[in-house]
Write an enzyme that holds these catalytic residues in place. Structure first.
Site, PDB file in Angstrom:
ATOM      1  N   GLY A 122       0.817  -1.198   0.000  1.00 36.21           N
ATOM      2  CA  GLY A 122       0.000   0.000   0.000  1.00 36.21           C
ATOM      3  C   GLY A 122       0.857   1.256   0.000  1.00 36.21           C
ATOM      4  O   GLY A 122       1.897   1.310   0.665  1.00 36.21           O
ATOM      5  N   GLY A 191      22.502  -7.552  21.541  1.00 31.41           N
ATOM      6  CA  GLY A 191      21.218  -7.072  22.035  1.00 31.41           C
ATOM      7  C   GLY A 191      20.223  -8.208  22.114  1.00 31.41           C
ATOM      8  O   GLY A 191      20.587  -9.389  22.161  1.00 31.41           O
ATOM      9  N   VAL A 192      18.932  -7.871  22.098  1.00 34.66           N
ATOM     10  CA  VAL A 192      17.883  -8.870  22.275  1.00 34.66           C
ATOM     11  C   VAL A 192      17.936  -9.941  21.187  1.00 34.66           C
ATOM     12  O   VAL A 192      17.983 -11.139  21.479  1.00 34.66           O
ATOM     13  CB  VAL A 192      16.493  -8.189  22.284  1.00 34.66           C
ATOM     14  CG1 VAL A 192      15.395  -9.240  22.376  1.00 34.66           C
ATOM     15  CG2 VAL A 192      16.386  -7.213  23.447  1.00 34.66           C
ATOM     16  N   VAL A 278      22.215  -5.676  14.635  1.00 33.19           N
ATOM     17  CA  VAL A 278      22.606  -4.418  15.282  1.00 33.19           C
ATOM     18  C   VAL A 278      21.420  -3.476  15.459  1.00 33.19           C
ATOM     19  O   VAL A 278      21.598  -2.286  15.698  1.00 33.19           O
ATOM     20  CB  VAL A 278      23.717  -3.716  14.473  1.00 33.19           C
ATOM     21  CG1 VAL A 278      24.994  -4.533  14.509  1.00 33.19           C
ATOM     22  CG2 VAL A 278      23.281  -3.469  13.030  1.00 33.19           C
ATOM     23  N   HIS A 452       2.467 -20.681  47.650  1.00 30.74           N
ATOM     24  CA  HIS A 452       3.734 -21.352  47.938  1.00 30.74           C
ATOM     25  C   HIS A 452       3.619 -22.819  47.555  1.00 30.74           C
ATOM     26  O   HIS A 452       2.621 -23.464  47.851  1.00 30.74           O
ATOM     27  CB  HIS A 452       4.065 -21.248  49.429  1.00 30.74           C
ATOM     28  CG  HIS A 452       5.292 -22.034  49.807  1.00 30.74           C
ATOM     29  ND1 HIS A 452       6.569 -21.597  49.534  1.00 30.74           N
ATOM     30  CD2 HIS A 452       5.414 -23.252  50.422  1.00 30.74           C
ATOM     31  CE1 HIS A 452       7.436 -22.495  49.969  1.00 30.74           C
ATOM     32  NE2 HIS A 452       6.756 -23.508  50.519  1.00 30.74           N
TER      33      HIS A 452
END
Length: 475
Positions: A122, A191-192, A278, A452
């Site tokens: 588009g 990075g991630v 990067v 717990h």
């Protein structure tokens, strides 16, 4: 004569398709245009996230984690397995199956909500006219709308002197489709994306070297979490080189030769495969006619106000192509907010409580400010933490690595940030997001009963520690 819509969405990723569905739910005649094509040659709405990002990477992370545990962790449970092997093509096929199921699901959601879907590209012109170039053949189609939402997403950043060839030098897309485990894998960027995909192939047996230009590891994360994560990843044999400036890379004889400068010293490295991760940049190529009226920022992002309005009347923009974190969930919430604003409803986007996740093993997740940020901003704070090594559920499951760290305003006790390194951090952080969204205090989390034994007790204990009254650790 062009067909007229109330809303046209350009882009079918987690921002675009969500915006389209929400607009349709609100009674608006809506169209969605998306160019992603699956491996079967058919339309695959869902954007980078579903096709070549969040979802396929998590599928591979899960497969590689099972393989790693089988070879390294199950013996402690009394489980012995001989000659475990990984069938990479089968793993990739499973990943592709997950992707196809989810993109097919998006197609059905769009259809079920009566969103007109166009498989193509588009381009926005003046007066909110949109030209669609079909990818399935046929002539261009012209559409118009009272409102147009730009959700074009982002693409990987390419660095000078390094050309992707799709086989030896790849971006995240190529790293999702290796046909075998490379003996050596170089990763530019810790990075991630680099950490997640580097982890996948490292667990499967590749020797992974990560070349990070910054001097600090995971500088965007809290410093205590980053330090502990760095130690753990080193144990996992991820070779992370900081301050590493890659000068060039070239394929010779089926190998990738990389020239890198570390601490002023230049050297050569050779890898079987090289992943360049990067960062990403807004994808606006071919999106806007010169007369569209939409302005870009100096960083190439679509310029928007706090409510995602662009400089052109009736044109909005969301997700990776605008300011803010490049996160799928951020894009989705912007999509919902814009659809509701168009429908005349109130909507607000709160960036201060957007959660971040790195899907390594253990995971890293956080929401709010880091301790470094609070110091830089001169905000008085107090801190509490709890090690997962002291959490019963974590130890019982062999997941005692990590911690929960909580930061709160020194005077009001309002939670300013929570940082988690550990198993299921991506799920645990949600409790903290809710607390912060309701302007909760550490006292609130300290007084809520947590089941717990659960990993969530570590959040409870961190809140208690912040007030000097932790039960299961020294104060």
């Amino acid at each position: 004569m062009s067909e007229k819509f109330d809303v046209i969405v350009i882009g079918g990723g987690p921002g675009g398709y969500v915006a389209a569905i929400r607009a349709a739910q609100l009674g608006l005649k809506t169209a969605c245009i998306d160019a992603f094509t699956g491996k079967d040659g058919k339309a695959a709405p869902g954007g980078t996230c579903l096709n070549v990002g969040c979802i396929p990477s998590k599928a591979l992370l899960d497969s590689s984690k099972h393989f790693h545990h089988l070879n390294h962790d199950y013996k402690a449970h009394g489980i012995s397995v001989e000659n475990a092997a990984i069938d990479v093509p089968a793993m990739i096929a499973r990943k592709d199956g997950v992707v196809k199921k989810l993109t097919g699901g998006v197609s059905q959601l769009l259809k079920g909500n009566k969103v007109a879907f166009y498989h193509g590209k588009g381009k926005l012109g003046a007066g909110r006219k949109v030209t669609v170039t079909p990818l399935d053949g046929g002539d261009d189609v012209t559409l118009s709308a009272d409102n147009v939402i730009l959700a074009s997403g982002s693409v990987p950043i390419q660095i000078p002197n390094i050309e992707f060839d799709g086989e030896h030098i790849v971006d995240n897309v190529g790293a999702l489709d290796f046909d075998h485990v490379p003996e050596t894998l170089g990763v530019i960027g810790a990075g991630v994306i680099g950490l997640e995909l580097g982890s996948v192939w490292s667990r499967l047996g590749a020797k992974v070297t990560m070349l990070e230009a910054l001097p600090d590891f995971l500088a965007m994360a809290d410093i205590d979490v980053a330090k502990q994560a760095a130690r753990e990843f080193k144990k996992q044999k991820l070779d992370i080189r900081l301050g590493a400036m890659v000068q060039s890379a070239a394929v010779k004889g089926g190998k990738v030769n990389v020239t890198v400068e570390i601490k002023g010293k230049e050297s050569e490295m050779t890898f079987d495969r090289l992943l360049v991760s990067v960062g990403r940049k807004p994808y606006t190529d071919g999106l806007l006619e010169e007369d569209s009226g939409v302005s870009l920022t100096g960083r190439g992002q679509i310029d928007v106000d706090d409510h995602c309005r662009t400089s052109a009347p009736g044109v909005w923009a969301i997700g990776d192509c605008v300011r803010g974190p490049m996160l799928a969930h951020k894009a989705s919430e912007e999509g919902v907010a814009v659809a509701e604003l168009i429908a005349g409803k109130h909507a607000h986007i709160h960036f201060d409580t957007v959660p971040w996740v790195v899907y390594t093993d253990p995971e890293i997740a956080w929401v709010g400010k880091t301790e470094q940020q609070l110091k830089e901003e001169g905000i008085e704070y107090k801190t509490g933490s709890f090690p997962l090594a002291a959490n019963g559920r974590a130890l019982a499951g062999g997941q005692g690595t990590g911690l929960v760290k909580m930061l709160a305003d020194a005077e009001t006790d309002q939670i300013l940030g929570v940082h988690i390194f550990g198993a299921n951090a991506s799920e645990l952080v949600s409790e903290c997001v809710v607390a912060m969204e309701f302007q909760g205090c550490s006292e609130d989390l300290a007084r809520i009963i947590h089941a717990h034994p659960t990993l969530s007790e570590a959040i409870h204990e961190a809140a208690l520690h912040l007030d000097g009254r932790a039960i299961h650790r020294g104060n």
